[in-house]
Design a protein around this motif. Structure first.
Motif, short mmCIF file in Angstrom:
data_model
loop_
_atom_site.label_atom_id
_atom_site.label_comp_id
_atom_site.label_asym_id
_atom_site.label_seq_id
_atom_site.Cartn_x
_atom_site.Cartn_y
_atom_site.Cartn_z
N GLY B 143 67.54 9.77 25.47
CA GLY B 143 68.90 10.30 25.66
C GLY B 143 69.76 9.83 24.49
O GLY B 143 69.25 9.15 23.59
N ASN B 144 71.02 10.18 24.51
CA ASN B 144 71.92 9.76 23.43
C ASN B 144 72.81 8.60 23.80
O ASN B 144 73.63 8.18 23.00
N GLY B 176 70.14 16.21 25.54
CA GLY B 176 70.71 15.36 24.51
C GLY B 176 71.65 16.14 23.61
O GLY B 176 72.86 15.92 23.59
N SER B 198 74.47 11.18 28.59
CA SER B 198 73.29 11.96 28.23
C SER B 198 72.10 11.27 28.88
O SER B 198 71.71 10.18 28.48
#
Lengths: 716, 716
Positions: B143-144, B176, B198
Motif C-alpha cells: 500500500g502507500n 494504491g 491506502s
C-alpha cells in the motif's frame, strides 16, 4: 416549412459566412454603464481583433476610454458587423440606421422579444420583416453573439477568459449563459474551438444555418450542439446525413427529455412513441451522437476532433493502477467497448518488459514500478500496440498540473511519449483518471511536445470512447449503405374520405388488399350468420365486435375467444353486439375468425410524428407491450435490414428462438411482413395518423395480422 | 471468519488508533535513490509533522540531507511508527528489529507479497504470524501508507501536492495508485479529508478496521470507500448498519461489476442472482451509497459532509441560465429529485423581484440581468426559500476561478451570499454548471467567506443529490425501523441426510408441511393410479414426471398439461415416465395435479450467497423470468413489508392490478406466501443451496406453489 430553393440556400450561406467573418465592427449602444459593452469591447481588444472597432453612443461621449460616435450615420466608414446592445424600444430605429449605413450583418444582444411573450414576438416579427427588406442578416436577438476563434473575431457579450483556444470544434448553442459555461469547460479540457455561436431567439439565422457553415468550414472537424428544440427537422436531417457522409461528427446535448410527454393517440403505439424517444432514434439512425451532459458534450467532441473515425471497438488499455483497470473494465462493459485478451506473443513480450510481479492481461497495470522505470508505460504501450487483436489503444495517464522546479526532463519525457503516440500504426487515446482541469502548465507541456488531447477521466472518457466508436461504425456503414428508398412510393388513392378511424374489419380488409398477411375473417350481421361463418372457418373461433368507433374492443367486452360450438358462437354474437350497443357504438355486426393459439404476439404500429414524419414501433404484444415498453422505434423509410436488426435487438428477442419447446420464429418472414406494413403506411399520405397491427401473430414462418386499426387526421 | 470477542475488538480498535496517530516515525529503508523515500520524507516535512522523523539506512550515510541510522536498534528513542520501504527479501529481518525496538505499528510499503502469487502469499503469511507474536500492527504490504490530515501526520509514499485540505471525509481505498487520484480530485473539489488510507494487501489491518476507526472518529462525518472486494461481509454489514444509525454516510465505489458472473446453480434463481446484483441490494438495504465513478465518490461524499441528512427530495433551483434549467430538469428526473411548482405566493413575490420578462417557474432562471443587478440571485433565493412546498434549495453558480484586479468587492458579494446560505431555514446546496477545478482563488474566496462546498457541475451534482436524498430517507427509516427478526428462528430438523436435490413432489410436500400453500397433488406409481387420482382431483389435470434428479422436467418432455380424460392421463403417465427412463432418471412415478389456468406466475427463489447469506429473488415467472430478468432481490432476513415493496417495484407490477379483465392480485396474500417461503429458508441451515417455487401462481387472493425445487450443498 417550405423548402428553399438552391439559390436562396447559397445566398443564406454567403450571408452567414459574412456574418461570422467581419473585417470591422461597430458596437452600438456602447456605454461604460453596461457590463455587456465592457465585455464585448474587452473581448475584441484582448483577443486582438485585427480590424477597426467603432463605438456608438447617442451622447457621443468617450466610452471605454475611446471616442464614440453619436449615431451609426456618423461612423467614418461602413462596417461589416453591427453589434447592437441598445434597449428593446430603440432596436427598430437603430436597425434602420444600420441598414441605411449599408451594414449587412448584425448581432442583436438585446432581449425582450419572442422569449417574453406575445408582444415581444410581434416586435421580433416586425424586426425580421424589416431586416429582410433591408437585406440585413441578424443573429439573435437575446443571444450573446459569437466567437470566431479560428479568425480571431470575438463580438461576444460575456467575458472570455484568456487564453481563447483555437481548435477544430465548432459549437452552436441554443442558450446564452451556457455558452460561456461550455467555453470555460472546453478550455479546462484544452479543447479549442473554431466558432462558437450563442443563437438567441433564431429570428433569422438558425441553428441549421450555422451547421451548414460548419460543415463547409475547413477549420471545423466536429460540430457540437446544445439543442433546446429543432425548428427545422427536415433541414437538420439533411445536414446530419451530409455531415455523416463527410465524416464530420455531430455531437449533441438535446435537453427536454423530462418534459417530453408521450403523444396522445387512440392506438397503443401512441403511448410508446414519446417525442424524446423519437429524437433518440432520429439521431441514432443518422449518426448524430447524443450525450447527456455538458462534460460529455465537450469531451466527446474533443476526442473525435483528435482521432477522427476509430477503426473498431476492441481496445487495449495501458495503466499504472490496478484500481483504474477495474473501473475501466466496468465502464467499458457499460459503453460497449471490448477489452479482448492479449495474443500469446503480446503476453510473453509483456513479461519481458514488465516487472516479474506485474500481470499481463488487458487492461494492463504496469505497476508502481513506473516510479523506478519511467519508460515502463512506453514499453508496455509499444508492445500492446503490436497486438493483432486490437483496433486501438488507451494510455491512462494525466498531464502534469504544476511545473516542477526544473520542467525540462518532464517535458522531454512527454515529448518522447508524444512521438510514440504520433507514430503508432493504431490510434492511441490518452485518458486521465479523474476529471480535473488541464492547467496552464499542462497546456504548455502539450503545446511544446505535440501531445494529444487527454480524455477527462475514466468515467467520461469511456462514455466518449463508446460514442465515438458507435459514430465511427455509423460513418463506415453510411459509406456502404444503399439508400433504402428510391423515388417516391406511389400514393394509395382512398375511394372515399376516411372517417376518424377504421376499426378491425375495415382495416384488416384494407391491409389484406395491399398484400399484408391477415387472418381470415367473416363479418356476420346476425347470430346465425356468425355460426355459419364459424362452421365454414372451423372451430374454435373468436367473435369480435365490429364497430369502427370502438378501438379497444376487449375493454368493453367486445371479444369472445375459444368458441367451440355454433351455440357458443350465437351467444357470443349476442354478447359482443350487445356490449357495442350498450357502449353506444356504431355496430356493424361481429367478425368471426378462426382461433389461433400459441405463437408470439407482436405489436407493429406506424405513427405520424409532427416533426419527423412516420415512425415505426415494433415490440412484443399483448399485455407486455404496455407494461414493459420493450419497443424498437425506426423513423421511416427504413429498410428491411434495419427492421430485422431492430427485431433482433429487442430485449425479449430470445423469444424468437423458440424457448421451452415453442416454435422458432422465421424472422425473415416477420421482417417482410413488417416492411410491407411500413411501406403501405408510407403510401397513405399525410392524412394517416396511426396504422397499427396488434397483434401480428408469429407461428414459425406463418405471420398473420390478427387485428388492425387505422386512424386518420382531420382534413386541415 | 470466526467472530472475534469484544475485548479483541477493542484491542484491535486501540491498535488501529495508535497506527494512525504516531508521535514519532522512523523511515526504514530511506535512501536518496528511492522516489518513495523522497516522497514520504517530503510529505512529512512539507505537511509539518510535529514529531521527530528518523531515517534508517543500512550504510548510515546521510539521506535526504539528514543523518541516518544504520539500524533500528541505533535509533535514539523508540518511535511510534515504522514506515518500511526495504526490499521484499529484507522485510522479515527488519520487522524483527522493529519489534525488538518496541515499535508497535508499521506501514509496509514493500510489494512482492500475496499480490504476486503463492510464494509471496506464504511470505506474507509468515510476516503476519510473526507480527501477531510480536504485538506489531501492520498496514500493508503493497500500500502507500496513510494521510491523517486531521492530525497533520502524512507517512505516505507518493507525493501529496500542497495544500493538504483537512476536512470531514474519511477515505479508505483498496488501491494504491488511485489513492493519489482520489486525493487530487478531492483537492480540485475543495473537499478536505480527515484520514486517507491506502490499504494494500490488508494482511492485518483491514478495510473494516479502518471503517470502525472512522465511525468512532469525531473528525470524520462521511466514510468514503474504494472497494475491490469485501473480505469480511458480516463485519462490513454490522458497521454499515451502525454508521447508518449514527447518521454517518458511507459512500462506496465497488468495482468488479463486469467480472461478476452469475452463479452457477441448478435452479433458475441461480442465473438471476449475480454477485454484483447482490452487492447492490446489500448496499441499498443497509444505507450504503453506491456510486459508479471516482468523481461521484468524492462529490457525493463532499455534499453529505456539508449538509448531513437532507429533509426531503423536493428541491427548488435558482439559476441564471435557461439552458441549465433544462439540464437540471432532465437530470432530476433521472435521479428521483422532485421539482415541484412554486406556491402562488412564491410566484407573485418572484414577479416583484425579477425582471418583467423572467419566468417564475421552478427551476428558476433569474436571467442575464444578473449582470446588471448582482443581488438578483439572492433575492430569488430568499423568496424561493420561503416556499412551503420545498424541502431544500440549489443555487446554481460557480466560484470564481481567477482573482480580478481588485478582489475585495467580489469577496464581499460571496460573503453576503454565504451568510444567506448559513442563515437559511432550509438547506441550500451550491452547484456549478460543469465539473471544473475549484482553483486556489476559489478556495480562498470560500475560506474567507465561509462559503459552502460547490457541487461539481449539474451532471454529477444531481447524481450526488439523488444519492444523498436516498441515503437521508434510509437514515430516517433506520431510526423508525423495528428489527425484522427477533432471536434466531428455530432450525428445521431434517429426518435424514438430504440428497443433492429434492424435486417437485418431495419439495412440495415439505413446503406444504411447513405452512406454504401448495397446489394439491397425488404421486401415482402406475397409469391406473394416475387416472384414479385425476378422477379424484377433477379434470383437467397436469401429469408431471416425479424424479428428484430431474430439475427441469419440461425440457425432457416430462410435463403434460390440459388432460381432460382418464385415457389421456394414462397415456400421459406412460409418456412422462418413459421420458424420465429414457433420460436415465431415478423415476418415482408421476405427479397428478389439477390444472390451473389464468393468473399470474411468479418465481420465488432463495439462494445462499457465499458472502451475504440467504438472498431472496422474486419476479414474474414463466419464460419471462429468463428473458426479461425483471427480478427483485432482498438479502434475508427481510420483513413482509420489504417483500411487499419489492413486489410493487417490479417493472411489470401493473400486472398485479388486473389489466385487460384479468383478476387483480391480492398483494398482501402474495407477500404472506413469499414471507413464509423466506422464513422457511431461514430455518433450513447452512446445507441449503436453493429453495425455489416456480411458479407461485396468483389468482386474486388464491396463492399456490405449483412446482418447487430444493437443492442442498454437499456436507463439508
Amino acid at each position: 416549412m417550405p423548402a428553399t430553393s438552391d439559390s436562396s440556400d447559397s445566398r443564406t450561406a454567403e450571408q452567414v459566412r459574412q456574418l461570422f467573418n467581419p473585417r470591422s465592427i461597430a458596437l452600438i449602444g456602447a456605454t461604460d454603464k453596461s457590463r455587456w459593452s465592457w465585455s464585448t469591447w474587452g473581448n475584441l481588444i484582448t483577443h486582438k481583433f485585427a480590424g477597426p472597432v467603432y463605438l456608438v453612443n447617442p451622447r457621443g461621449i468617450p466610452v471605454h476610454g475611446q471616442v464614440s460616435y453619436a449615431s451609426v450615420a456618423d461612423l467614418p466608414e461602413p462596417v461589416d458587423l453591427a453589434f447592437v446592445m441598445v434597449p428593446t424600444s430603440a432596436v427598430l430605429g437603430v436597425l434602420a440606421e444600420v441598414a441605411d449605413a449599408g451594414i449587412r450583418s448584425a448581432v442583436l444582444l438585446t432581449s425582450g422579444f419572442a422569449e417574453v411573450g406575445e408582444e415581444g414576438a410581434q416586435l421580433e416579427h416586425q424586426v425580421v420583416n424589416l431586416a429582410r427588406k433591408w437585406g440585413l442578416t441578424i443573429l439573435g436577438p437575446n443571444g450573446n453573439g459569437f466567437i470566431n476563434a479560428a479568425a480571431g473575431i470575438t463580438p461576444y457579450g460575456l467575458p472570455i477568459e484568456p487564453p481563447l483556444l483555437r481548435g477544430p470544434v465548432g459549437v452552436v448553442l441554443q442558450s446564452g449563459a451556457l455558452a460561456s459555461g461550455v467555453l470555460n469547460f472546453a478550455q479546462s479540457r484544452n479543447v479549442g474551438t473554431s466558432l462558437l455561436v450563442s443563437m438567441g431567439n433564431e429570428s433569422m439565422v438558425q441553428m441549421t444555418d450555422v451547421m451548414r457553415y460548419l460543415i463547409d468550414d475547413e477549420a471545423t472537424r466536429v460540430i457540437t450542439l446544445f439543442i433546446e428544440s429543432i425548428r427545422k427537422p427536415a433541414e437538420f436531417l439533411a445536414l446530419a446525413r451530409e455531415a455523416l457522409a463527410k465524416g464530420k461528427p455531430i455531437v449533441a446535448l438535446k435537453v427536454g427529455r423530462s418534459q417530453a410527454g408521450a403523444k396522445v393517440a387512440k392506438a397503443h403505439t401512441g403511448s410508446l412513441v414519446g417525442d424524446d424517444a423519437v429524437v433518440d432514434v432520429v439521431f441514432r439512425q443518422n449518426g448524430v451522437i447524443r450525450v447527456d451532459s455538458l462534460e460529455d458534450l465537450v469531451i466527446t467532441s474533443g476526442l473525435l476532433a483528435g482521432t477522427g473515425p476509430l477503426p473498431g471497438r476492441r481496445f487495449g488499455f495501458v495503466t499504472a493502477s490496478g484500481g483504474a483497470c477495474e473501473i475501466i473494465a466496468d465502464r467499458s462493459q457499460d459503453e460497449g467497448i471490448e477489452i479482448p485478451e492479449f495474443a500469446p506473443q503480446t503476453m510473453s513480450r509483456l513479461r519481458e518488459v514488465l516487472p516479474a510481479f506485474a500481470a499481463t492481461q488487458n487492461p494492463i497495470d504496469v505497476t508502481g514500478y513506473i516510479l523506478i522505470d519511467n519508460q515502463l508505460m512506453r514499453k508496455a504501450l509499444l508492445t500492446v500496440a503490436d497486438d493483432p487483436g486490437l483496433d486501438a489503444l488507451v494510455l491512462a495517464t494525466d498531464l502534469p498540473k504544476i511545473a516542477p522546479p526544473d520542467p525540462a526532463p518532464m517535458i522531454e519525457l512527454f515529448r518522447g511519449t508524444a512521438e510514440i503516440l504520433r507514430n503508432s500504426p493504431k490510434p492511441i487515446v490518452v485518458m486521465g483518471n479523474t476529471l480535473t482541469d488541464i492547467t496552464p502548465f499542462g497546456r504548455q507541456v502539450a503545446a511544446e511536445t505535440g501531445y494529444p488531447g487527454v480524455l477527462g477521466g475514466i468515467h467520461h472518457g469511456l462514455t466518449a470512447l463508446g460514442r465515438a466508436v458507435a459514430w465511427s461504425e455509423a460513418y463506415r456503414s453510411a459509406g456502404q449503405r444503399v439508400s433504402p428508398v428510391t423515388g417516391q412510393p406511389a400514393p394509395v388513392e382512398l375511394a372515399q374520405e376516411p372517417e376518424a378511424a377504421w376499426s378491425e374489419h375495415r382495416a384488416s380488409r384494407f391491409l389484406a388488399g395491399h398484400g399484408i398477411p391477415v387472418v381470415p375473417g367473416v363479418l356476420a350481421a346476425s347470430p346465425d350468420a356468425a355460426a355459419a361463418a364459424a362452421d365454414e372457418l372451423g372451430y374454435p373461433v373468436v367473435v369480435k365486435l365490429a364497430a369502427d368507433d370502438v378501438t379497444h374492443k376487449s375493454d368493453i367486452g367486445g371479444v369472445k375467444v375459444g368458441l367451440r360450438t355454433a351455440e357458443a358462437v350465437r351467444a357470443a354474437y349476442a354478447d359482443v353486439v350487445g356490449a357495442g350497443q350498450e357502449a353506444g357504438a356504431d355496430v356493424q355486426g361481429a367478425l368471426v375468425q378462426p382461433m389461433r393459439d400459441g405463437g408470439i404476439e407482436l405489436l407493429v404500429g406506424v405513427i405520424t410524428d409532427p416533426a419527423w414524419g412516420l415512425v415505426l414501433a415494433v415490440g412484443f404484444g399483448g399485455v407486455w407491450v404496455e407494461i414493459l415498453k420493450d419497443t424498437a422505434l425506426l423513423v421511416l423509410p427504413a429498410g428491411r435490414d434495419q427492421i430485422l436488426s431492430a427485431l433482433k435487438n429487442l430485449r425479449g428477442a430470445r423469444l424468437f428462438d423458440g424457448p421451452r419447446g415453442t416454435e422458432k420464429a422465421d424472422l425473415d418472414a416477420v421482417a417482410d411482413a413488417i416492411a410491407a406494413i411500413a411501406a403501405l403506411a408510407g403510401r397513405l399520405g399525410d392524412r394517416l395518423e396511426t396504422l397499427e397491427v396488434n397483434p401480428l401473430l408469429v407461428r414459425g414462418s406463418q405471420v398473420e395480422a390478427l387485428d388492425a386499426l387505422i386512424t386518420w387526421r382531420p382534413r386541415t
